[in-house]
Write a protein that holds these residues in place. Sequence first.
Motif, PDB file in Angstrom:
ATOM      1  N   ALA A   1       0.832  -1.200   0.000  1.00 38.05           N
ATOM      2  CA  ALA A   1       0.000   0.000   0.000  1.00 38.05           C
ATOM      3  C   ALA A   1       0.873   1.258   0.000  1.00 38.05           C
ATOM      4  O   ALA A   1       1.772   1.402   0.829  1.00 38.05           O
ATOM      5  CB  ALA A   1      -0.908  -0.009   1.218  1.00 38.05           C
ATOM      6  N   SER A   2       0.642   2.142  -0.953  1.00 35.68           N
ATOM      7  CA  SER A   2       1.420   3.372  -1.112  1.00 35.68           C
ATOM      8  C   SER A   2       0.478   4.564  -1.158  1.00 35.68           C
ATOM      9  O   SER A   2      -0.675   4.451  -1.587  1.00 35.68           O
ATOM     10  CB  SER A   2       2.245   3.313  -2.409  1.00 35.68           C
ATOM     11  N   ASP A   3       0.984   5.719  -0.717  1.00 35.06           N
ATOM     12  CA  ASP A   3       0.170   6.934  -0.711  1.00 35.06           C
ATOM     13  C   ASP A   3       0.166   7.548  -2.104  1.00 35.06           C
ATOM     14  O   ASP A   3       1.150   8.144  -2.536  1.00 35.06           O
ATOM     15  CB  ASP A   3       0.731   7.932   0.305  1.00 35.06           C
ATOM     16  N   ILE A   4      -0.925   7.375  -2.806  1.00 31.19           N
ATOM     17  CA  ILE A   4      -1.081   7.943  -4.146  1.00 31.19           C
ATOM     18  C   ILE A   4      -1.896   9.230  -4.102  1.00 31.19           C
ATOM     19  O   ILE A   4      -1.655  10.157  -4.878  1.00 31.19           O
ATOM     20  CB  ILE A   4      -1.753   6.907  -5.080  1.00 31.19           C
ATOM     21  N   VAL A   5      -2.814   9.317  -3.156  1.00 34.18           N
ATOM     22  CA  VAL A   5      -3.764  10.432  -3.124  1.00 34.18           C
ATOM     23  C   VAL A   5      -3.078  11.767  -2.849  1.00 34.18           C
ATOM     24  O   VAL A   5      -3.261  12.743  -3.602  1.00 34.18           O
ATOM     25  CB  VAL A   5      -4.868  10.171  -2.067  1.00 34.18           C
TER      26      VAL A   5
ATOM     27  N   VAL B   1      -7.334  10.029  -9.717  1.00 35.78           N
ATOM     28  CA  VAL B   1      -6.674   9.597  -8.483  1.00 35.78           C
ATOM     29  C   VAL B   1      -7.411   8.412  -7.871  1.00 35.78           C
ATOM     30  O   VAL B   1      -6.793   7.424  -7.451  1.00 35.78           O
ATOM     31  CB  VAL B   1      -6.603  10.764  -7.474  1.00 35.78           C
ATOM     32  N   ASP B   2      -8.724   8.500  -7.833  1.00 37.30           N
ATOM     33  CA  ASP B   2      -9.522   7.416  -7.254  1.00 37.30           C
ATOM     34  C   ASP B   2      -9.351   6.123  -8.045  1.00 37.30           C
ATOM     35  O   ASP B   2      -9.244   5.034  -7.459  1.00 37.30           O
ATOM     36  CB  ASP B   2     -11.002   7.804  -7.219  1.00 37.30           C
TER      37      ASP B   2
ATOM     38  N   TYR C   1      -4.540  -2.308 -14.290  1.00 35.90           N
ATOM     39  CA  TYR C   1      -3.833  -1.219 -13.601  1.00 35.90           C
ATOM     40  C   TYR C   1      -2.764  -0.570 -14.485  1.00 35.90           C
ATOM     41  O   TYR C   1      -2.567   0.651 -14.460  1.00 35.90           O
ATOM     42  CB  TYR C   1      -3.204  -1.776 -12.323  1.00 35.90           C
TER      43      TYR C   1
ATOM     44  N   ARG D   1      -4.783  -0.121  -7.870  1.00 38.31           N
ATOM     45  CA  ARG D   1      -3.573  -0.608  -7.196  1.00 38.31           C
ATOM     46  C   ARG D   1      -3.930  -1.332  -5.902  1.00 38.31           C
ATOM     47  O   ARG D   1      -3.334  -2.369  -5.556  1.00 38.31           O
ATOM     48  CB  ARG D   1      -2.613   0.537  -6.915  1.00 38.31           C
ATOM     49  N   ALA D   2      -4.907  -0.791  -5.168  1.00 40.44           N
ATOM     50  CA  ALA D   2      -5.335  -1.442  -3.923  1.00 40.44           C
ATOM     51  C   ALA D   2      -5.878  -2.844  -4.195  1.00 40.44           C
ATOM     52  O   ALA D   2      -5.662  -3.771  -3.396  1.00 40.44           O
ATOM     53  CB  ALA D   2      -6.387  -0.587  -3.230  1.00 40.44           C
TER      54      ALA D   2
ATOM     55  N   SER E   1      -5.819   4.699  -7.454  1.00 33.57           N
ATOM     56  CA  SER E   1      -5.717   4.154  -6.092  1.00 33.57           C
ATOM     57  C   SER E   1      -6.486   2.845  -5.955  1.00 33.57           C
ATOM     58  O   SER E   1      -5.977   1.879  -5.361  1.00 33.57           O
ATOM     59  CB  SER E   1      -6.258   5.169  -5.081  1.00 33.57           C
ATOM     60  N   SER E   2      -7.701   2.794  -6.480  1.00 34.66           N
ATOM     61  CA  SER E   2      -8.523   1.593  -6.322  1.00 34.66           C
ATOM     62  C   SER E   2      -7.961   0.408  -7.097  1.00 34.66           C
ATOM     63  O   SER E   2      -7.976  -0.725  -6.605  1.00 34.66           O
ATOM     64  CB  SER E   2      -9.967   1.876  -6.756  1.00 34.66           C
TER      65      SER E   2
END
Length: 425
Positions: free
Chosen positions: A39-43, A55-56, A90, A62-63, A59-60
């Motif tokens: 898990a990485s901070d993309i937002v 962004v959403d 992705y 990759r999650a 993020s979704s």
Amino acid sequence: MGCGPSIPKKYTIGGKGRKRRSIIQEVAVFVPTVRIPVASDIVHPLRGVVSKDLVDRLSSLRAHVVELAEEIYYADVSAVSELQHALEEYLPVVLGLTTKESRLESSVQFRWKTLDDDQECFLASAWYEVLSVVHMMAMLALFEANLTLIPKNGQVGGERKVSEDAKKDVVDSLLRASGCLDYSVHRILVQIPAQVKKSFPSYLQEGMLEAISIQALAQCVEIQLGLASECEKATLSVKRRLACEQVSYFSQAHYCLSGCDTSDSYGKKLLLFLKWKCMEAKAVAYYYHGLVLDKGGEPANHISAVCCLSAADDLLSESKRACLSFCLANPVTRVPPPWGVMKNMHKKIPDVAYKKFQVYGHLFEKDKNSSLQSIPDLPEFALSLRPEGYELPSTDSIWENVNGQPQIQILKEHLVDDEDEVDTK
């Protein structure tokens, strides 16, 4: 930016708190290491720079990959296919970060870890993320091939019963893996600055990627040779050619590692695997070469044949020791049962070598100083397999949408319009 130990193992990504079960794998197709995304901070890095929708979505997607990847060691073939599909969904979206127009290549720090020991590598590079995704697709193809050859419900250490169609599917998976890695070396690594590549873990070195790509081709030939050995129509010449090609591929793969750092457990395990398989392949190649030479009518042919068969017997013994060394090296793997062409070679090679020497041993006594009593070189053949062609997908259309364009660029255009209005006044 860099690589290092991850969080303690008693804590797990996503808060599951489940301790990973220790599994001793059996190896038919060698998978050097499986790396999974963390898990990485993309937002936060992209907030206000690109649209919320983009962004959403990034993020979704990759999650979803992170969630599926955590369970990969417990997966069956269908679960591996699901993860492959998630990566393919992705990849086109994350590719947008690599474009010059976005100017976002180093905006997000992407985190990955090895599944066996939780060693993390985190780099602020979108190309590193793309390389990691394509590398994972290749490792999953190897993992899928291994699962196909060693069914989970099969008897441990028992004979592998795999259909011909399944073996052909394995060849397809191996070619796909080889293609992904070959593309990574020639088309993705060149996009990454040397300074960033200095922070790469050893298993992303150029030579390491090349070696695994060629190893996959070698194991394709291993499957083909196994099929040929079971086919009555396959001639000795065909079997000898395949065996010699297998030697060439494994030797090339071993050579690719000569300039690599192989001091970690993954590098050592790969070296031992290639050494074992190269010896095994040479034993089979000398066996078939000896049988072909023995068809000649001259005493010299028979002498050379016996030398080849004797060499095959010696190499077979060495390969058994090399196999044990490979299995005992960390991470420990099960000693595999003989399969494919080797299923019968453990008996055939020593038996035939002994019988031929019994028949032609007197020829050695007649001319003890003859140069013919040295081991002949194996014939060289043009290699028939190439990595399957792979290309990165097109960047997702969300990057072409007005709302998906970097908003900093929209702001600049807005300021230019304001300046034009002031000038007209």
